[in-house]
Design an enzyme around this catalytic site. Structure first.
Site, short mmCIF file in Angstrom:
data_model
loop_
_atom_site.label_atom_id
_atom_site.label_comp_id
_atom_site.label_asym_id
_atom_site.label_seq_id
_atom_site.Cartn_x
_atom_site.Cartn_y
_atom_site.Cartn_z
N LYS A 137 0.76 -1.07 0.17
CA LYS A 137 -0.03 -0.09 -0.08
C LYS A 137 0.84 1.33 0.01
O LYS A 137 1.45 1.68 0.94
CB LYS A 137 -1.12 0.01 1.23
CG LYS A 137 -1.69 1.06 1.68
CD LYS A 137 -2.13 2.12 1.08
CE LYS A 137 -2.31 3.33 1.67
NZ LYS A 137 -1.77 4.78 1.04
N GLY B 182 6.55 5.71 8.02
CA GLY B 182 5.51 6.94 7.79
C GLY B 182 5.64 7.56 9.40
O GLY B 182 6.50 7.83 9.99
N ASN C 112 4.43 9.26 13.09
CA ASN C 112 4.19 8.32 14.41
C ASN C 112 2.64 8.19 14.58
O ASN C 112 2.33 7.23 15.12
CB ASN C 112 4.76 9.33 15.67
CG ASN C 112 6.37 9.00 15.47
OD1 ASN C 112 7.03 9.37 14.85
ND2 ASN C 112 6.83 8.40 16.76
N GLU D 184 8.77 2.25 11.45
CA GLU D 184 9.75 3.28 11.31
C GLU D 184 9.17 4.48 10.93
O GLU D 184 8.53 4.95 10.01
CB GLU D 184 10.87 2.94 10.25
CG GLU D 184 11.96 1.78 10.70
CD GLU D 184 12.73 2.04 11.73
OE1 GLU D 184 12.98 3.15 12.05
OE2 GLU D 184 13.24 1.14 12.45
N CYS E 145 13.62 11.29 6.44
CA CYS E 145 13.70 10.79 8.04
C CYS E 145 14.59 11.21 8.80
O CYS E 145 15.02 11.31 9.99
CB CYS E 145 13.29 9.42 8.16
SG CYS E 145 14.09 8.11 7.07
N GLU F 76 9.04 17.05 14.84
CA GLU F 76 9.35 16.77 13.18
C GLU F 76 8.60 17.90 12.30
O GLU F 76 7.52 17.85 12.33
CB GLU F 76 9.19 15.73 12.88
CG GLU F 76 9.71 15.28 11.67
CD GLU F 76 9.51 13.96 11.23
OE1 GLU F 76 8.29 13.49 11.13
OE2 GLU F 76 10.37 13.01 10.56
P1 NAP Z 1 2.21 8.88 6.78
O1 NAP Z 1 1.17 10.16 6.41
O2 NAP Z 1 2.25 8.40 8.42
O3 NAP Z 1 1.69 7.71 5.69
C1 NAP Z 1 2.40 7.02 5.38
C2 NAP Z 1 1.61 5.71 4.68
O4 NAP Z 1 0.52 5.26 5.71
C3 NAP Z 1 0.87 6.20 3.80
O5 NAP Z 1 1.08 5.13 2.65
C4 NAP Z 1 -0.34 6.43 4.15
O6 NAP Z 1 -1.55 6.41 3.14
C5 NAP Z 1 -0.53 5.23 5.20
N1 NAP Z 1 -1.93 5.33 5.84
C6 NAP Z 1 -2.20 6.57 6.56
N2 NAP Z 1 -3.04 6.35 7.57
C7 NAP Z 1 -3.07 4.85 7.64
C8 NAP Z 1 -4.02 3.93 8.43
N3 NAP Z 1 -4.77 4.33 9.02
N4 NAP Z 1 -3.76 2.56 8.40
C9 NAP Z 1 -2.65 2.11 7.55
N5 NAP Z 1 -2.13 2.82 6.45
C10 NAP Z 1 -2.14 4.35 6.72
O7 NAP Z 1 3.51 9.31 6.39
P2 NAP Z 1 4.05 10.25 5.15
O8 NAP Z 1 3.50 11.64 5.46
O9 NAP Z 1 3.73 9.73 4.16
O10 NAP Z 1 5.72 10.42 5.52
C11 NAP Z 1 6.33 11.12 6.25
C12 NAP Z 1 6.83 10.74 7.52
O11 NAP Z 1 7.49 9.35 7.36
C13 NAP Z 1 7.61 11.33 8.21
O12 NAP Z 1 7.28 11.44 9.71
C14 NAP Z 1 9.00 10.66 8.30
O13 NAP Z 1 9.97 10.99 9.32
C15 NAP Z 1 8.44 9.23 8.32
N6 NAP Z 1 9.60 8.33 7.48
C16 NAP Z 1 10.44 7.54 8.34
C17 NAP Z 1 11.36 6.75 7.93
C18 NAP Z 1 12.15 5.95 8.80
O14 NAP Z 1 12.92 5.00 8.18
N7 NAP Z 1 12.31 5.96 10.04
C19 NAP Z 1 11.65 6.83 6.57
C20 NAP Z 1 10.94 7.80 5.64
C21 NAP Z 1 10.07 8.38 6.38
P3 NAP Z 1 -1.90 7.58 2.40
O15 NAP Z 1 -0.78 8.09 1.51
O16 NAP Z 1 -3.19 7.39 1.63
O17 NAP Z 1 -2.12 8.74 3.68
#
Ligand code: NAP
Ligand code: MG
Length: 507
Positions: free
Chosen positions: A189, A242, A244, A264, A298, A399
């Protein structure tokens, strides 16, 4: 669209506009009838395509397909599974220029950064493909004569990979490749902001020979598709990268079903610069860490903790360096920094820049949205430097995910380390110094999953574990020798070849 010439692209429908799901080895149009536009963040007048908001039923169908494909994939010898990943590696290498331009057009990072991400992914595929020939267990002695004991690593079943938009090639692959080589089947997904790049990655696996149903992709919202996948009783594990907020939700939903969850999440990565550091090196590494990929990594550097004695000189050089960053479309040559990924991320960046000023931090460089000329239709923000930030301020704690760096001034190493650890996150951290004692004490006591000495916070190599501690990560580390831990289960086997009943059973 990415369609080659006039040939219809199987990944899209309706005049090449709406992306398709990949279920059971077929590119299928979503039946939801609902879509959201996929825009170029550097010029939102350009629409790349329409993202279907698939239904929960379609998500469940993908799990059904993955479940049906599991027995045959599980019994495919691991070196054969690895050979398919080697093929995927070769295809990605052959197609990297087109893939990089697509990634830039969709996500906004510069083509150079896109090529860097793709090379990292090629390296991950190389490393993981070879795991097919290494996947083994241990032989362990028995306390009884003529008994042979060993362990094997076995796959879990259907696993779900949920990924963010900021590394839409590398992150899906660093989850899917170890899942597949271990013998699991996958439902992927991707983030709704990067559907076309995600489809291109899946297409590479398809053409590399992944059998029908072994890898599936469903586009759609986290709320509908994500929840349907996470809650599906046939899903044995969920690997998430994604925010937190979403990670905490997935973790608790998975816990209710007693399935494995790996998350992560965010970072607030510090760089410490001590007074004896190579100042030019520290400034350059901090700038690259803070402004590279528009701060949307990240592992981006978001705090720089500087010894007071050199702070004025450091800030002066960092501001001067920030002014050299050329902002624009990542597709254009000579551009150093692309746009924020979307309107909402741009608003978040500007919101935190206002918060920093309200909190009393000193804005020394940048701070504005840029809209002149060619920048008029994109989500551009200046590289921004705040000085005199205190550890308690929101800009030092939360963040931002934009090109905003906070300078925190400290008296010495102890205070620097305390400030560095004074956040909920723990992904990457760096120190710049020539003092061996400070270097090793930092490596011992910094609360981070990845530590750099005299180099910046971002980056990492495919063969080394990657991930964070504290609120950043739960579950085993991704990549490198630890990558397969999450996707396999250990089975312990006792073989008694005495041909006699045991006289006593101890347990
Ligand atoms: P996000 O908003 O949490 O979304 C991540 C994924 O989760 C997307 O595919 C999103 O779908 C999906 N999602 C949202 N709600 C969900 C639910 N209830 N159930 C299952 N899946 C769901 O994160 P983002 O804005 O894409 O990415 C930015 C974040 O990722 C930052 O906080 C960054 O630090 C973190 N990150 C961490 C790492 C690491 O390795 N530590 C690496 C890269 C990024 P949609 O797109 O449809 O909303
Ligand atoms: Mg988000």
């Amino acid at each position: 669209m990415s369609a080659a010439g006039a040939r219809p692209d199987p990944r899209t429908q309706g005049g090449g506009k709406a992306y398709r799901n990949f279920i059971g080895g077929e590119w299928v149009a979503s039946e939801s009838g609902r879509t959201t536009p996929n825009l170029n963040p550097a010029d939102t007048r350009e629409m790349l395509g329409l993202v279907p908001l698939s239904t929960a039923d379609e998500a469940r169908r993908a799990v059904d397909a993955a479940r049906a494909a599991y027995p045959a994939w599980r019994s495919t010898p691991p070196p054969k599974r690895g050979a398919i990943l080697f093929k995927a590696m070769a295809l990605m290498d052959a197609e990297k220029d087109a893939l990089a331009r697509l990634l830039t057009r969709e996500e906004g990072k510069t083509v150079k950064e896109s090529l860097g991400e793709i090379q990292r992914t090629i390296n991950i595929l190389e490393y993981t493909a070879a795991e097919g020939r290494r996947l083994g267990g241990q032989t362990i002695p028995s306390e009884l004569p003529s008994n042979f004991c060993y362990t094997v690593r076995q796959p879990l079943g259907v696993v779900v990979c949920v990924t963010p938009w900021n590394f839409p090639v590398a992150i899906p692959v660093w989850k899917m490749a170890p899942a597949l080589v271990s013998g699991n089947t996958v439902v992927f997904k991707p983030a709704t902001l990067t559907p076309e790049t995600s489809g291109a990655v899946v297409s590479i696996f398809e053409r590399a020979g992944v059998p029908k149903g072994v890898l599936n992709m469903v586009l759609g919202s986290g709320g509908t598709v994500g929840n349907a996948l996470v809650d599906h009783p046939d899903v044995r594990a969920i690997s998430f990268t994604g925010s937190n907020e979403v990670g905490a939700e997935i973790y608790s939903r998975g816990a209710k079903r007693m399935v494995r969850v790996q998350c992560e999440m965010g970072g607030k990565n510090p760089v410490i610069v001590l007074a004896d550091a190579d100042l030019d090196l520290a400034v350059e590494s901090t700038a690259q860490g803070a402004f590279g990929s528009t701060g949307q990594r990240c592992t981006a550097t978001s705090r720089v903790i500087v010894e007071e004695a050199i702070a004025d000189a450091f800030v002066e050089r960092l501001v001067a360096r920030s002014k050299k960053v050329k902002i624009g479309s990542g597709l254009d040559t000579g551009i150093d920094m692309g746009p924020a990924v979307d309107k909402s991320q741009l608003e978040t960046d500007l919101k935190y820049i206002a918060i920093g000023q309200d909190e009393g931090a000193k804005l020394c460089g940048g701070g504005r949205r840029r809209e002149e000329g060619a920048l008029a239709h994109g989500h551009f923000v200046e590289p921004t430097v705040f000085d005199h930030v205190t550890p308690a301020m929101r800009i030092a704690q939360e963040e931002i995910f934009g090109p905003v760096i906070s300078v925190i001034r400290v008296k010495g190493f102890e205070e620097a380390l305390a400030a560095a650890n004074d956040v909920r996150y723990g992904l990457a951290a760096s120190i710049f110094t020539r003092d061996p004692s400070a270097i090793f004490r930092f490596a011992d006591d910094i609360e981070a999953g990845i530590v750099h000495i005299n180099s910046g916070t971002p980056g990492g190599e495919a063969q080394l574990p990657f991930g964070g501690t504290k609120a950043t990560g739960v579950g085993p580390r991704e990549q490198g020798p630890t990558a397969l831990e999450f996707y396999t289960e250990v089975k312990t086997v006792y073989v008694d070849y005495t041909g006699q009943a045991r006289k006593s059973s101890i347990y």
